[in-house]
Design a protein around this motif. Structure first.
Motif, PDB file in Angstrom:
ATOM      1  N   SER A  90     -14.312 -22.365   9.367  1.00 37.71           N
ATOM      2  CA  SER A  90     -14.741 -22.915   8.073  1.00 37.71           C
ATOM      3  C   SER A  90     -14.620 -24.436   8.073  1.00 37.71           C
TER       4      SER A  90
ATOM      5  N   GLY B 144      -0.092 -39.425  -6.530  1.00 35.06           N
ATOM      6  CA  GLY B 144       0.816 -38.678  -5.693  1.00 35.06           C
ATOM      7  C   GLY B 144       2.126 -38.331  -6.388  1.00 35.06           C
ATOM      8  N   TYR B 145       2.349 -38.881  -7.582  1.00 45.93           N
ATOM      9  CA  TYR B 145       3.571 -38.530  -8.325  1.00 45.93           C
ATOM     10  C   TYR B 145       3.254 -38.212  -9.778  1.00 45.93           C
TER      11      TYR B 145
ATOM     12  N   ASN C 113       3.218 -35.214 -10.992  1.00 47.01           N
ATOM     13  CA  ASN C 113       3.729 -33.898 -11.357  1.00 47.01           C
ATOM     14  C   ASN C 113       5.245 -33.891 -11.356  1.00 47.01           C
ATOM     15  N   GLN C 114       5.865 -34.780 -12.152  1.00 49.63           N
ATOM     16  CA  GLN C 114       7.326 -34.887 -12.096  1.00 49.63           C
ATOM     17  C   GLN C 114       7.974 -34.550 -13.432  1.00 49.63           C
TER      18      GLN C 114
ATOM     19  N   MET D 296      14.490 -15.582  -5.087  1.00 45.49           N
ATOM     20  CA  MET D 296      13.217 -14.860  -5.035  1.00 45.49           C
ATOM     21  C   MET D 296      13.489 -13.401  -5.396  1.00 45.49           C
TER      22      MET D 296
ATOM     23  N   ARG E 246      10.509 -25.134  -7.106  1.00 44.88           N
ATOM     24  CA  ARG E 246       9.483 -25.371  -8.106  1.00 44.88           C
ATOM     25  C   ARG E 246      10.019 -25.073  -9.499  1.00 44.88           C
TER      26      ARG E 246
ATOM     27  N   GLY F 202       5.586 -27.172 -13.249  1.00 46.29           N
ATOM     28  CA  GLY F 202       4.598 -27.778 -12.365  1.00 46.29           C
ATOM     29  C   GLY F 202       5.172 -28.877 -11.492  1.00 46.29           C
TER      30      GLY F 202
ATOM     31  N   THR G  78       7.586 -30.047  -8.073  1.00 48.54           N
ATOM     32  CA  THR G  78       8.362 -29.790  -6.870  1.00 48.54           C
ATOM     33  C   THR G  78       9.619 -30.655  -6.944  1.00 48.54           C
TER      34      THR G  78
ATOM     35  N   MET H 244       2.718 -25.845  -3.257  1.00 49.71           N
ATOM     36  CA  MET H 244       3.633 -26.335  -4.284  1.00 49.71           C
ATOM     37  C   MET H 244       2.983 -27.547  -4.954  1.00 49.71           C
ATOM     38  N   PRO H 245       3.465 -27.922  -6.142  1.00 47.49           N
ATOM     39  CA  PRO H 245       2.899 -29.097  -6.801  1.00 47.49           C
ATOM     40  C   PRO H 245       3.043 -30.315  -5.902  1.00 47.49           C
ATOM     41  N   LEU H 246       2.004 -31.132  -5.865  1.00 47.00           N
ATOM     42  CA  LEU H 246       1.978 -32.294  -4.980  1.00 47.00           C
ATOM     43  C   LEU H 246       3.029 -33.330  -5.350  1.00 47.00           C
ATOM     44  N   ARG H 247       3.780 -33.809  -4.358  1.00 48.81           N
ATOM     45  CA  ARG H 247       4.472 -35.095  -4.473  1.00 48.81           C
ATOM     46  C   ARG H 247       4.388 -35.746  -3.110  1.00 48.81           C
ATOM     47  N   GLU H 248       4.033 -37.018  -3.101  1.00 44.84           N
ATOM     48  CA  GLU H 248       3.619 -37.643  -1.856  1.00 44.84           C
ATOM     49  C   GLU H 248       4.743 -37.754  -0.835  1.00 44.84           C
ATOM     50  N   ASP H 249       5.987 -37.931  -1.296  1.00 49.85           N
ATOM     51  CA  ASP H 249       7.059 -38.079  -0.298  1.00 49.85           C
ATOM     52  C   ASP H 249       7.221 -36.801   0.522  1.00 49.85           C
ATOM     53  N   VAL H 250       7.175 -35.652  -0.157  1.00 52.55           N
ATOM     54  CA  VAL H 250       7.304 -34.378   0.550  1.00 52.55           C
ATOM     55  C   VAL H 250       6.079 -34.109   1.401  1.00 52.55           C
TER      56      VAL H 250
ATOM     57  N   TYR I 196      -4.346 -28.389   5.346  1.00 55.14           N
ATOM     58  CA  TYR I 196      -4.858 -28.155   3.994  1.00 55.14           C
ATOM     59  C   TYR I 196      -5.369 -26.717   3.915  1.00 55.14           C
TER      60      TYR I 196
ATOM     61  N   GLN J  55      -8.021 -25.109   4.295  1.00 51.17           N
ATOM     62  CA  GLN J  55      -8.848 -24.538   5.360  1.00 51.17           C
ATOM     63  C   GLN J  55      -8.086 -24.328   6.656  1.00 51.17           C
TER      64      GLN J  55
ATOM     65  N   PHE K 174       1.273 -20.529  -7.710  1.00 48.05           N
ATOM     66  CA  PHE K 174       2.144 -20.542  -8.907  1.00 48.05           C
ATOM     67  C   PHE K 174       1.347 -20.479 -10.216  1.00 48.05           C
TER      68      PHE K 174
ATOM     69  N   GLN L 195      -3.976 -31.625  -6.592  1.00 45.75           N
ATOM     70  CA  GLN L 195      -2.622 -31.855  -7.097  1.00 45.75           C
ATOM     71  C   GLN L 195      -1.634 -30.821  -6.563  1.00 45.75           C
TER      72      GLN L 195
ATOM     73  N   MET M  89       0.122 -29.178  -2.622  1.00 48.50           N
ATOM     74  CA  MET M  89       0.256 -29.418  -1.176  1.00 48.50           C
ATOM     75  C   MET M  89       0.584 -28.084  -0.509  1.00 48.50           C
TER      76      MET M  89
ATOM     77  N   VAL N 200       6.316 -15.559   0.398  1.00 45.24           N
ATOM     78  CA  VAL N 200       5.773 -16.168  -0.827  1.00 45.24           C
ATOM     79  C   VAL N 200       6.068 -15.246  -2.012  1.00 45.24           C
TER      80      VAL N 200
END
Lengths: 232, 232, 232, 232, 232, 232
Positions: free
Chosen positions: D198, E5-6, E8-9, E33, E143, E146, E148, F33-39, F56, F58, F75, F132, F134, F142
């Motif tokens: 893909s 990139g931030y 969602n905090q 879990m 999580r 919304g 991480t 998980m929700p995006l945060r750039e450092d992670v 990503y 794909q 989620f 938004q 990652m 999961v």
């Protein structure tokens, strides 16, 4: 009470009128159903014949005694599901000596009700009067959330929700409550000392010496409580 | 007011900022709609031509007068539906002399807002600024829940929700409120005596003597209230 | 039927098993309540004494007759609120000759149930068996949504929801249904001609000539229907 | 269209009458608000003066033209929020030549409506007639979910929801739709060959040769489509 | 921090134990879990091998240090999703020196917890013990709504909800908070003078003189704050 | 499988793409998980180092094999939580040979997806692209609703919901399914004869003769099934 066959004695999802004020009393149950005139006609005729009076919400309210908690099944109805406003709430408080109210339905006049010092649990608040319902039972089994409530059940409410305790379990529950209270007291005392990890103390101490210390404390405090009660 | 054609004057489902604090004032209405640039462009151009200024939320807020309640239709928007934070809330309080706020939308800075002694009713709280909306009307008819609110309506809020009273009913509503207040006063007084069942007193006494007693009480108290008001 | 006292005869919010398939039958009602052993013990003892058997969901199901619709109050329970799976659903279909099922609760085995050609209305679907409930009444008044259903009510279900028609209104409802059907037939016929605005035809023609045309049509079609029924 | 200022042109959360049937038409908008007689009196008097007639839902419906989609803001009302039943739905279908209906409110007679082959999007279904509302605007800006809809917008509905496209974007959207359609066609064709991952094909091929192949395909197919349209 | 990139905090939708009490601390994260024995068996065996102990909720709680906020992912579980009752809440308060608790799940013993002066954010309250879950990570990414959350994030909670600030932004956020605080202080002071419309002052003064006044005020107050901190 | 420690293997609340089409396959799990750039930065750097590529959605999709069911933890995200549109859905169908998709999140292009004959379970539908978020794990444990899903679990979906069967139970579950199938077959056959009450046949016949008849039937049919399978 969590034993088989009594797993369904707790209801929550209420608005709590006075958080922090515990409710304890005896269930006085009232059941309403959606109005249909053919059914209501028969009920009213029977009541008229037996008592000379029509049946309506005040019929039930006027039967309340000191120590009762009024428990009303209005099947979650909000609009026209208002069992009392502040006047009748005032009356219920007088009649039950502050017993309490649990309604799977709504109340009116929240400002007025808030000034009256009786515990109350309701699903919603609405300015409409009660309507489009018929009284179908007084002191019959009713359903409140996932609980079948019987008249005479001990009703215990706190910030979280309401327990309905069948009479045959009341003594056991009271004894259990004393032990839990003492256990919490001791546990917090030990934690407050700052010398223990939570795992060493809670739920039950692993160290035999600590365990003995707790057993002694429990015995002593139970004795004190019993003497205190006897002395009253 | 429940007469035909005015059954839709009550809205609830709000977070109430200061429960127990009654809100009374005159509706100052503001309407927002979801942003689309072609529509907003025309609105802004007209405003610019007429007043030399762009239209935005502060345009409306700067028109508030003492006694106003700011009533805002933000169609229930939470994120970017925040009509004010604590700074503008402070300003609204100053400008309206504590009039109040009703928003079918959200507010920001709840900590700061909580310290300001003005009644407020909002659907939610969010940290985002207002956005993705356009101001489409000031003092036009707006919709708040199931109510069409007109500018100039008397807005009355309590712990339960908010009534919007058309001006032509205000006197009638105030008179009714006096009677209800006296009726509640008397009813509770009688209940407090502990001699009556609720059915004998409430809603209206069945015994002609009690009925007369109530009528006399009502007349006397209404006179007192009117004299007291005249004397002010 | 919308006359005073019968405003609460319609329930919706169901999953409809076979949309487009109309359900008509006679209500056979069953009531469940949350399990508590003290209450259930008494009920079971009485049943044992009277019939030699314990009471459970199949006790009720085995009493079904052709033309019945099984109407079950399981107070909206999803988990362990499954009145039937595909085997018992098959049986109900056999016993009622395709009468139908209405449950304020859930069903199991939706794949299997979907292959059986009986109308059914349920709140949810769950793989668990029925449990933590007790049967408290067969052919007693039950509550389904905002309706008090009596055994013997005519139950009519379509894509939208379910009507419960008290027996004394059945003839009236059937007559009304004929008239509505003819009215719809005529209205659509006129609209199909493309010569009229909706306001000229619907709900009732304003032009006296059209009104007469409709009256004649109504009379003719009612005659045909009655002859057709008589001829059967 | 996602460009700044047009991010709010999509609404969902509808029941879709005929999933799989695409709706395309021109928005004919109607706005209702909760009834209050003082406001309605003024509106009706104005309408009477201007047109000799009262304003109600059929006033709007009788103005529909072929190609219109009737877009109605009934602020999500279910009970008494039913814009049409099957008779008027039949009429709307006739008048708009199958254009369609979008209502932030409800419809009646779902069985009858289901037999009529016009796309429709509604929030709920209810057996009550429309009521307790007043018509406040025809072909004015209305709010549907988070969208400001203008009369004349192109309305496009599929299984998911409804897009309202401002007229100035229609050509751009149609061109984009052609490209998307061709891109999907080509992408699936390549996937069907089973030779590619893909990530090599989608969203855009990384291999320059494949990229060229796609560009050629796109050009060829666009030409075919344009010729086909011209030939019609 | 709203930079790309931030976004969602921030998380909300919590019950706030002590509204008005700000929470600030360092995230100590715990992940649960849904229980399945094959997975739990492996986890427990590893833990046993490494530490000689089984892993459960107290394992994590016993690792808390002063200044920590316990952040627990219990995937919104209510029944059996109770991370602590009042005894362990007491312990957490002791161990973290009043740091705080954020749980996407529930707590028990709300009456007891309410008496302990530590900030807490939870989704619901339930009387059941924790169960049907397995501990799957301590100080791993979790999580919450919304967001991480990483161990070591600065956790800031107020009446509205909770921010999780990555360590690299902490200084920036603190500086920004000082400026915002001063800006609010000045804005309210100017509004309190009653001489300005909101549009003249907020968000930023348009009059260059006022702007200068604000800049001077900001500088002066920042100096004071920094001196005050240095002096501590 | 309901035995202790495996009570949490069922998830529902999905939109089912092709009701009536059973899904069976092997879980291929993907976690977002929700995006945060450092992670995300760390994750991407590791992936780049190990595989030369960014991670990503794909990346995961391109690893699918025949017989896989793609199980994705997003989620519950709707907007920007769309794991695939119709192009990638087409690819997944190709790659897994019709295996299936379960996503605790959303999909795009429902019209296009509906034409592809692969089972799919999703929470919602949205026109936005994925964003938004990652990718934080491929073939890791999961969470889907209240289930911990492991890669390699057998995934079974029907009209109601989805079961995740740990590999060690697969044989047992298949055997149980055969027995259940035969039991249902026999039960319906007996009911179809019209000679028995449901209580005589279901769940297990009380009459020893019938019981024997069933045992014989079960044995015979199991033999047939086994021979049939062996013969394939």
């Amino acid at each position: 009470m969590q034993a088989k066959g009594y797993e369904n004695q707790y209801a929550d999802g209420f608005q709590v009128l006075h958080p922090g004020k515990t409710m304890v009393g005896r269930a006085f149950t009232v059941q309403f159903m959606p109005l249909r005139e053919d059914v209501n006609g028969v009920t009213q005729a029977k009541s008229k014949e037996a008592t000379g009076k029509h049946l309506y919400n005040q019929t039930a309210i006027d039967m309340l005694q000191p120590g009762d908690v009024l428990v009303v099944d209005l099947f979650g109805k909000k609009v026209n599901g208002t069992i009392v406003g502040d006047n009748l709430f005032f009356y219920v408080n007088q009649a039950t000596h502050g017993g309490g109210l649990v309604v799977d339905g709504s109340v009116r006049d929240l400002d007025g009700i808030s000034e009256i010092d009786m515990p109350a649990y309701f699903k919603s608040v609405d300015p409409t009067p009660i309507g489009q319902v018929m009284l179908t039972g007084i002191n019959v089994p009713v359903r409140i959330g996932g609980v079948t409530v019987m008249p005479g059940d001990m009703v215990v409410g706190d910030r979280e929700g309401v327990y309905f305790v069948p009479p045959q379990f009341v003594q056991e529950v009271l004894d259990k409550a004393d032990e839990t209270h003492i256990h919490d007291e001791w546990t917090k005392k030990k934690f407050a000392e700052g010398k223990y990890k939570s795992g060493e103390i809670y739920g039950s101490p692993s160290d035999p010496k600590l365990k003995q210390e707790y057993e002694d404390y429990l015995k002593k405090r139970l004795d004190e409580i019993h003497k205190h009660r006897a002395g009253k």
